[in-house]
Design a protein around this motif. Structure first.
Motif, mmCIF file in Angstrom:
data_model
loop_
_atom_site.group_PDB
_atom_site.id
_atom_site.type_symbol
_atom_site.label_atom_id
_atom_site.label_comp_id
_atom_site.label_asym_id
_atom_site.label_seq_id
_atom_site.Cartn_x
_atom_site.Cartn_y
_atom_site.Cartn_z
ATOM 1 N N MET A 144 0.855 -1.185 0.000
ATOM 2 C CA MET A 144 0.000 0.000 0.000
ATOM 3 C C MET A 144 0.894 1.240 0.000
ATOM 4 S SD MET A 144 -3.114 1.213 0.219
ATOM 5 C CE MET A 144 -3.600 2.938 0.271
ATOM 6 N N THR A 145 0.743 2.116 -0.987
ATOM 7 C CA THR A 145 1.530 3.344 -1.086
ATOM 8 C C THR A 145 0.595 4.538 -1.162
ATOM 9 O OG1 THR A 145 1.570 3.444 -3.514
ATOM 10 C CG2 THR A 145 3.207 2.028 -2.455
ATOM 11 N N PRO A 146 1.138 5.775 -1.015
ATOM 12 C CA PRO A 146 0.281 6.961 -1.114
ATOM 13 C C PRO A 146 -0.484 7.047 -2.434
ATOM 14 C CG PRO A 146 2.420 7.536 -0.194
ATOM 15 C CD PRO A 146 2.512 6.101 -0.640
ATOM 16 N N HIS A 147 0.085 6.505 -3.498
ATOM 17 C CA HIS A 147 -0.576 6.578 -4.806
ATOM 18 C C HIS A 147 -1.854 5.741 -4.855
ATOM 19 C CE1 HIS A 147 2.756 8.744 -6.713
ATOM 20 N NE2 HIS A 147 3.539 7.993 -5.980
ATOM 21 N N ASP A 148 -1.996 4.800 -3.903
ATOM 22 C CA ASP A 148 -3.164 3.927 -3.907
ATOM 23 C C ASP A 148 -4.331 4.476 -3.097
ATOM 24 O OD1 ASP A 148 -1.646 2.000 -5.328
ATOM 25 O OD2 ASP A 148 -0.784 1.280 -3.445
ATOM 26 N N SER A 149 -4.114 5.557 -2.351
ATOM 27 C CA SER A 149 -5.140 6.033 -1.425
ATOM 28 C C SER A 149 -6.028 7.101 -2.047
ATOM 29 C CB SER A 149 -4.489 6.590 -0.163
ATOM 30 O OG SER A 149 -5.468 7.116 0.688
ATOM 31 N N LYS A 150 -7.332 6.867 -2.012
ATOM 32 C CA LYS A 150 -8.283 7.852 -2.522
ATOM 33 C C LYS A 150 -8.523 8.967 -1.507
ATOM 34 C CE LYS A 150 -12.301 5.159 -0.943
ATOM 35 N NZ LYS A 150 -13.515 4.425 -1.355
ATOM 36 N N HIS A 151 -8.056 8.777 -0.272
ATOM 37 C CA HIS A 151 -8.260 9.774 0.775
ATOM 38 C C HIS A 151 -7.031 10.649 0.999
ATOM 39 C CE1 HIS A 151 -12.165 8.226 1.859
ATOM 40 N NE2 HIS A 151 -11.673 7.003 1.982
ATOM 41 N N TRP A 152 -6.043 10.553 0.103
ATOM 42 C CA TRP A 152 -4.841 11.381 0.236
ATOM 43 C C TRP A 152 -5.234 12.865 0.217
ATOM 44 C CZ3 TRP A 152 0.015 10.225 1.514
ATOM 45 C CH2 TRP A 152 1.010 11.186 1.311
ATOM 46 N N PRO A 153 -4.664 13.689 1.137
ATOM 47 C CA PRO A 153 -5.035 15.116 1.171
ATOM 48 C C PRO A 153 -4.812 15.812 -0.176
ATOM 49 C CG PRO A 153 -3.752 14.508 3.109
ATOM 50 C CD PRO A 153 -3.707 13.329 2.190
ATOM 51 N N ARG A 154 -5.819 16.524 -0.633
ATOM 52 C CA ARG A 154 -5.737 17.177 -1.938
ATOM 53 C C ARG A 154 -4.703 18.286 -1.980
ATOM 54 N NH1 ARG A 154 -12.152 17.847 -3.643
ATOM 55 N NH2 ARG A 154 -12.634 15.587 -3.701
ATOM 56 N N ARG A 194 -3.760 -4.999 10.508
ATOM 57 C CA ARG A 194 -4.548 -5.224 9.294
ATOM 58 C C ARG A 194 -4.720 -3.889 8.593
ATOM 59 N NH1 ARG A 194 -9.596 -3.109 10.159
ATOM 60 N NH2 ARG A 194 -10.126 -2.710 12.352
ATOM 61 N N ARG A 195 -5.131 -3.964 7.339
ATOM 62 C CA ARG A 195 -5.515 -2.744 6.626
ATOM 63 C C ARG A 195 -6.941 -2.903 6.139
ATOM 64 N NH1 ARG A 195 -5.136 -2.965 0.877
ATOM 65 N NH2 ARG A 195 -4.054 -4.842 0.127
ATOM 66 N N ASP A 196 -7.633 -1.790 6.021
ATOM 67 C CA ASP A 196 -9.018 -1.876 5.553
ATOM 68 C C ASP A 196 -9.085 -1.582 4.058
ATOM 69 O OD1 ASP A 196 -8.856 0.891 5.253
ATOM 70 O OD2 ASP A 196 -10.103 1.337 7.005
ATOM 71 N N GLU A 197 -10.282 -1.572 3.539
ATOM 72 C CA GLU A 197 -10.477 -1.371 2.100
ATOM 73 C C GLU A 197 -10.042 0.017 1.646
ATOM 74 O OE1 GLU A 197 -11.250 -3.516 -0.096
ATOM 75 O OE2 GLU A 197 -12.043 -5.223 1.053
ATOM 76 N N ASP A 198 -9.995 0.976 2.569
ATOM 77 C CA ASP A 198 -9.577 2.334 2.227
ATOM 78 C C ASP A 198 -8.071 2.536 2.310
ATOM 79 O OD1 ASP A 198 -12.208 3.232 1.801
ATOM 80 O OD2 ASP A 198 -12.489 3.589 3.955
ATOM 81 N N GLY A 199 -7.337 1.491 2.726
ATOM 82 C CA GLY A 199 -5.885 1.619 2.803
ATOM 83 C C GLY A 199 -5.373 2.169 4.119
ATOM 84 N N TYR A 200 -6.211 2.169 5.162
ATOM 85 C CA TYR A 200 -5.785 2.585 6.492
ATOM 86 C C TYR A 200 -5.318 1.356 7.265
ATOM 87 C CZ TYR A 200 -8.149 7.135 5.873
ATOM 88 O OH TYR A 200 -8.546 8.366 5.441
ATOM 89 N N PHE A 201 -4.315 1.555 8.121
ATOM 90 C CA PHE A 201 -3.732 0.442 8.867
ATOM 91 C C PHE A 201 -4.114 0.519 10.347
ATOM 92 C CE2 PHE A 201 -1.480 0.373 4.977
ATOM 93 C CZ PHE A 201 -0.935 -0.896 4.832
ATOM 94 N N PHE A 202 -4.250 -0.652 10.960
ATOM 95 C CA PHE A 202 -4.645 -0.761 12.364
ATOM 96 C C PHE A 202 -3.768 -1.798 13.051
ATOM 97 C CE2 PHE A 202 -8.241 0.571 9.887
ATOM 98 C CZ PHE A 202 -8.963 1.449 10.685
ATOM 99 N N ILE A 203 -3.342 -1.511 14.280
ATOM 100 C CA ILE A 203 -2.612 -2.507 15.073
ATOM 101 C C ILE A 203 -3.616 -3.374 15.818
ATOM 102 C CG2 ILE A 203 -1.299 -2.778 17.215
ATOM 103 C CD1 ILE A 203 0.733 -0.923 16.243
#
Length: 555
Positions: free
Chosen positions: A1-11, A431-440
């Protein structure tokens, strides 16, 4: 998962940033050229301008180079609390391409030998209160000089502390006050040489084997993290950062020193944490950024005096190191209108992820930062796992360390290659969710997280075994409503001492031997420790039992 894959990256942010191929101290020099009279430091003794800090840095660098013969690659200890002396010494060491070795000033003399011996430091900067601890360490006589940092006196000055005059063993003076260093009239340091891949920092991380390991960072890896944090957190010339975390820790060093100075901002230093003083400093200096541990925020919100202070200047509050409780996040939001933005990183990686302010998630590590690749893999097969499945978090990026100092075996164990890229293992299950966020989710490795400080049980156990009454000891994490977790020691006493030594006796003994965050706050005596078929202490069995007990108590 990289920044290029995230739709929620700050505009408002680019997906990629350039990392300057420079010595890290160039960030200070550039900001000083742009705004020489802007305050870089504000503390109890007034303000210190960028120009004045650069002058101090150059004088210290010249003294190290010409008087103490410190050469590129030599290691220099910083064993002192936060302050303008810490900052000036830090950049002076980097300025001459020597290597900074920060040491927690809470460490006691019994915890110091490894730092001296393993790093083979040639010089140490030491807080006035810690001189006796350092000089009592075997091997301290090999230091060429101990520079004692006392309390700043007049504005933009540093007063020499009272110091021992000689080494009893050699009869030669081994200490000098920082004021005398700054007053020395000598040749300037050699011109700055930019060696981006030269070693800049050895940051010791408590070891799972009981021996701290030195994480090696170059100017390039530190600059990668510095620039990323500055962009992500919006640190610009008029940003004002409240500094209440230690600089010897990667979070304090990057979020509260390197990134704000790269941005040309101001650092408001606290000597020690005090919730009402923090509120007063925020109001007085119009603080815009506050990076904090959850325990600090919990304590801050518990103050009955918060209504007395204008906190409206704060525009970003965040941190990491431990999970922030949902209820605390809500109270903070009600008070400030701000969400607590959590991030993630290790001593080996600096910062690798963060939450975007416009689309944050609570109890979440956020998304990968610039140029960073985060993945969740099966710990055994290293196969990448899909969203929702739990595995080990691994990370790759320009901020990843160069390895462990003089420990190739540990380096090989920490690093792996996936798709031709170099990744570091976190030891954290997530784990990571469908939006590309990570959780411990949990930890793969043994560790106690006490108020954001990482405590490795094996290190504490090794010291506990020095107690004459202790036959065996196993250290685990216990739930603590304030610190999140605290250190608990399950102890078997030697037969001759059973019934004569109290739990409080062991705690007090440990308190004298270990840093404040490290010594056990809880001790439980048992007749024997559970063992595996091979005779190893079954620590996980004790840890699971402790967690079950905490769950029942909260039910």
């Amino acid at each position: 998962m990289t920044p290029h894959d995230s739709k929620h990256w700050p505009r408002t942010l680019p997906r990629d940033i350039d990392v300057p191929p420079t010595n890290l101290c160039a960030n200070l020099l550039v900001s000083a050229v742009r705004s020489p009279q802007r305050a870089v430091v504000v503390d109890d003794f007034g303000s210190l301008s960028y120009a004045a800090l650069v002058e101090q840095m150059e004088r210290i660098a010249a003294f190290l180079q010409h008087e103490l013969a410190v050469r590129p690659g030599d290691r220099v200890l910083l064993y002192l609390p936060n302050g303008r002396g810490w900052i000036a010494a830090y950049f002076a060491i980097l300025r001459i391409n020597a290597v900074v070795v920060p040491v927690n000033p809470m460490n006691k003399r019994d915890e110091l030998p490894h730092y001296l011996e393993d790093s083979e430091a040639v010089v140490a900067f030491c807080g006035a209160d810690n001189v006796a601890e350092l000089l009592a360490v075997p091997g301290a006589h090999r230091l060429r000089r101990v520079v004692i940092v006392g309390s700043p006196g007049p504005v933009e000055d540093l007063v020499e502390a009272a110091e021992p005059s000689s080494d009893a063993a050699s009869g030669a003076s081994r200490t000098i006050g920082l004021r005398r260093v700054l007053a020395a009239a000598g040749a300037p340091a050699a011109p700055l040489e930019h060696l981006p891949d030269a070693l800049a920092l050895i940051l010791y991380s408590s070891g799972s084997t009981g021996v701290p390991k030195g994480c090696m960072h170059t100017h390039r890896t530190l600059n990668a993290s510095t620039v990323a944090v500055a962009h992500w957190m919006g640190m610009v010339p008029h940003s004002v950062q409240l500094v209440a975390l230690p600089y010897f820790h990667i979070t304090g060093m990057q979020n509260l020193l390197n990134a704000p100075i790269y941005g040309g901002g101001t650092l408001v230093l606290m000597k020690r944490w005090d919730r009402d003083q923090a509120a007063a400093l925020i109001a007085r200096h119009r603080v815009s950024h506050w990076t904090a541990m959850p325990t600090m925020v919990i304590d801050f919100l518990a103050s009955p005096r918060l209504a007395e202070y204008d906190l409206s200047s704060v525009r970003r509050i965040g941190g990491g190191g431990a999970g922030m409780p949902e209820a605390v996040c809500e109270r903070l939001k009600q008070l400030t209108g701000l969400d607590f933005l959590e991030g993630y990183g290790l001593s080996e990686t600096a910062h690798v992820s963060g939450n975007p302010a416009h689309a944050f998630k609570r109890q979440c590590l956020g998304m990968p930062l610039f140029g960073t690749d985060l993945r969740v893999v099966d710990p055994e097969t290293l196969r990448e796992l899909p969203p929702g499945e739990v595995g080990e978090i691994v990370m790759s990026g320009p901020q990843v360390f160069a390895g462990y100092w003089r420990n190739e075996q540990a380096t090989r164990a920490a690093l792996l290659e996936i798709d031709g890229r170099r990744f570091v293992r976190s030891g954290d299950l997530g784990r990571r969710d469908e939006d590309g966020y990570f959780f411990i989710v949990d930890r793969l490795k043994r560790m106690v997280n006490a108020s954001g400080y990482k405590v490795w049980p094996a290190e504490v156990e090794a010291m506990l075994h020095e107690h004459p009454a202790i036959a065996e000891a196993c250290v685990i994490a216990a739930h603590d409503p304030y610190r999140g977790e605290t250190v608990k020691a399950v102890v078997v006493l030697r037969e001759a001492h059973a019934g004569h030594v109290r739990e409080a006796d062991v705690i007090e003994w440990a308190k004298q031997k270990m840093a404040a965050y490290k010594y056990p706050r809880l001790v439980e005596f048992v007749r024997e420790l559970p063992k595996s078929p091979t005779g190893k202490i079954a620590w996980r069995q004790l840890q699971d039992a402790e967690r079950a007990k905490a769950a029942m108590a909260s039910a």
